[in-house]
Scaffold this active site. Structure first.
Site, PDB file in Angstrom:
ATOM      1  NE  ARG A   6      -3.000   0.208   3.262  1.00 22.51           N
ATOM      2  CZ  ARG A   6      -2.372   0.589   4.378  1.00 22.51           C
ATOM      3  NH1 ARG A   6      -1.863   1.796   4.476  1.00 22.51           N
ATOM      4  NH2 ARG A   6      -2.278  -0.245   5.395  1.00 22.51           N
ATOM      5  CG  ASP A  44      -9.631  17.108 -14.539  1.00 20.74           C
ATOM      6  OD1 ASP A  44      -9.037  16.531 -15.466  1.00 20.74           O
ATOM      7  OD2 ASP A  44     -10.572  16.592 -13.915  1.00 20.74           O
ATOM      8  CE1 TYR A  83     -16.866  12.994 -15.010  1.00 17.03           C
ATOM      9  CE2 TYR A  83     -15.521  12.948 -13.016  1.00 17.03           C
ATOM     10  CZ  TYR A  83     -16.369  12.317 -13.904  1.00 17.03           C
ATOM     11  OH  TYR A  83     -16.726  11.014 -13.687  1.00 17.03           O
ATOM     12  CE  LYS A 102     -12.813   9.983 -18.763  1.00 15.26           C
ATOM     13  NZ  LYS A 102     -12.706   9.355 -17.458  1.00 15.26           N
TER      14      LYS A 102
HETATM   15  C1  LIG Z   1     -12.340  15.591 -16.673  1.00 11.91           C
HETATM   16  C2  LIG Z   1     -12.432  14.374 -15.802  1.00 11.91           C
HETATM   17  N1  LIG Z   1     -11.800  14.369 -14.620  1.00 11.91           N
HETATM   18  C3  LIG Z   1     -11.842  13.293 -13.811  1.00 11.91           C
HETATM   19  C4  LIG Z   1     -12.559  12.160 -14.148  1.00 11.91           C
HETATM   20  C5  LIG Z   1     -12.618  11.004 -13.202  1.00 11.91           C
HETATM   21  O1  LIG Z   1     -11.829   9.958 -13.653  1.00 11.91           O
HETATM   22  P1  LIG Z   1     -12.021   8.421 -13.289  1.00 11.91           P
HETATM   23  O2  LIG Z   1     -13.264   7.966 -13.972  1.00 11.91           O
HETATM   24  O3  LIG Z   1     -10.760   7.794 -13.769  1.00 11.91           O
HETATM   25  O4  LIG Z   1     -12.169   8.341 -11.793  1.00 11.91           O
HETATM   26  C6  LIG Z   1     -13.230  12.120 -15.374  1.00 11.91           C
HETATM   27  C7  LIG Z   1     -13.987  10.920 -15.769  1.00 11.91           C
HETATM   28  O5  LIG Z   1     -14.808  10.940 -16.657  1.00 11.91           O
HETATM   29  C8  LIG Z   1     -13.158  13.262 -16.217  1.00 11.91           C
HETATM   30  O6  LIG Z   1     -13.810  13.288 -17.397  1.00 11.91           O
END
Ligand SMILES: Cc1ncc(COP(=O)(O)O)c(C=O)c1O
Length: 368
Positions: free
Chosen positions: A47, A169, A99, A194
């Protein structure tokens, strides 16, 4: 320094060793053999540290120009930034069009625990007017799903003047498409589910920082919360990273080709792609992005028409998420939570042949 197309292929690899593979195998470990004083090796318990993470994080660190910490998911990475910086009474400034789940976490758990959340749209200058006494400015550019962009450098300068930390982000463009730490941000955050891994077979994320004290806080958070990525996921992510530039180049070319085609279709309105010279995001995007990303959006007449379009596509797969090698699209309003039209489609261009994609989209539009 080598160019990015070379660096991404060699990132995180040590010098070649006789008889060894380029990218070593995955290490699966709960406890490691750790006799006596546990401070003699960082590998005592899985961990805390794992050699497969170490290789991948070295690769990400090289590309980000900072110190990268890998997490179990993009949301685990978002939560790590919020959790290590925000305390009751602190102010978080974030986009109202970013998001959805990040906004849910801020307005849910963190607001319930005394964090004040101020929100404004990504486009325009409102975010910079909310910085008074703030602790953290959260940005997402291009914003998902509306695809507005903000001037990251300008907002970082405004925030730093007021001692506000800035996180970006960067899931949509990936570190190759846009480098937040280079633009002055304190945190570069990404869902590597992604485009960075790009094969639609992983859930994983990371945070990169310049400041070693922030990195230490993230490591402690990860170990204590336990939001650790699986070693197999990390190894696959490292393997996928090698093709990132090739995938991104192709995806962005396809996204632009599709956008240019959609401009010609009268059924399509409010088309957005930061790479289109006529797009409202383009002027700022040119200044701060190396690639405009695989995602574009547009609006069809209504819900029924959008659903019929998606059902009529033979090649474009109806699925959520973005950044994969397969072209996907969805009617985003089916999830709720975003201020978008019922007929709003988010499309993520994959790596297929451009003409096949245009042909598929054309026949689906014709079918309506
Ligand atoms: C812009 C953005 N940030 C964060 C996330 C979260 O990522 P995860 O699904 O890997 O937890 C997403 C997921 O769609 C996203 O589109």
């Amino acid at each position: 320094m080598m160019r990015i197309g070379t660096r991404v292929i060699h990132a995180g690899l040590g010098p070649a060793v006789q008889g060894e593979p380029f990218l070593g195998g995955v290490t699966f470990a709960g406890p490691y053999y750790a006799s006596g004083d546990p401070s003699t090796s960082r590998y005592t318990y899985g961990r805390g540290h794992n050699p497969t993470w170490t290789h991948f994080e070295r690769a990400l660190s090289e590309l980000e120009g900072g110190i990268a910490v890998s997490f179990a998911s993009g949301m685990a990475a978002v939560a790590a930034v919020f959790g290590t910086t925000l305390r009751p009474g602190d102010v978080l400034v974030m986009p109202s069009d970013g998001y959805y789940t990040a906004r849910l976490l801020a307005n849910g758990f963190f607001a319930e625990n005394g964090v004040q959340v101020r929100q404004a749209p990504t486009a325009g200058s409102e975010l910079s007017q909310l910085l008074e006494r703030a602790k953290l400015l959260w940005l997402e550019s291009p914003a998902n799903p509306g695809l507005d962009v903000c001037d990251i450098k300008g907002l970082v300068e405004a925030a730093h003047k007021k001692d506000v930390l800035v996180a970006v982000d960067n899931s949509l463009p990936t570190v190759l498409g846009q480098n937040p730490l280079e633009l002055g941000a304190d945190f570069s955050v990404a869902s590597d589910t992604k485009g960075l891994t790009g094969h639609s077979d992983l859930i994983i994320g990371h945070v990169a920082v310049k400041d070693s004290a922030l990195a230490e806080k993230l490591l402690v958070w990860r170990e204590q919360i336990g939001a650790v990525p699986g070693p197999m996921e990390v190894w696959l992510a490292h393997r996928s990273l090698v093709t990132l530039e090739m995938r991104l180049e192709r995806q962005c070319r396809n996204a632009l080709t599709i956008a240019e085609y959609l401009v010609t279709r009268s059924e399509v309105s409010r088309l957005r792609y930061p790479g289109l010279p006529t797009d409202p995001s383009h002027k700022i995007a040119v200044e701060q992005m190396h690639y405009y990303g695989p995602v574009l959006s547009f609006v069809l007449a209504d819900r029924a028409v959008a659903e019929k379009f998606l059902r009529s596509c033979k090649l474009v797969i109806e699925a959520t998420s973005f950044g994969g090698v397969h072209t996907t699209a969805e009617r985003r309003a089916r999830w709720g939570g975003d201020e978008i039209a019922e007929g709003f489609i988010r499309l993520s261009a994959g790596c297929e042949d451009s003409q096949d994609l245009v042909d598929d989209i054309a026949q689906a539009l014709d079918a309506m």
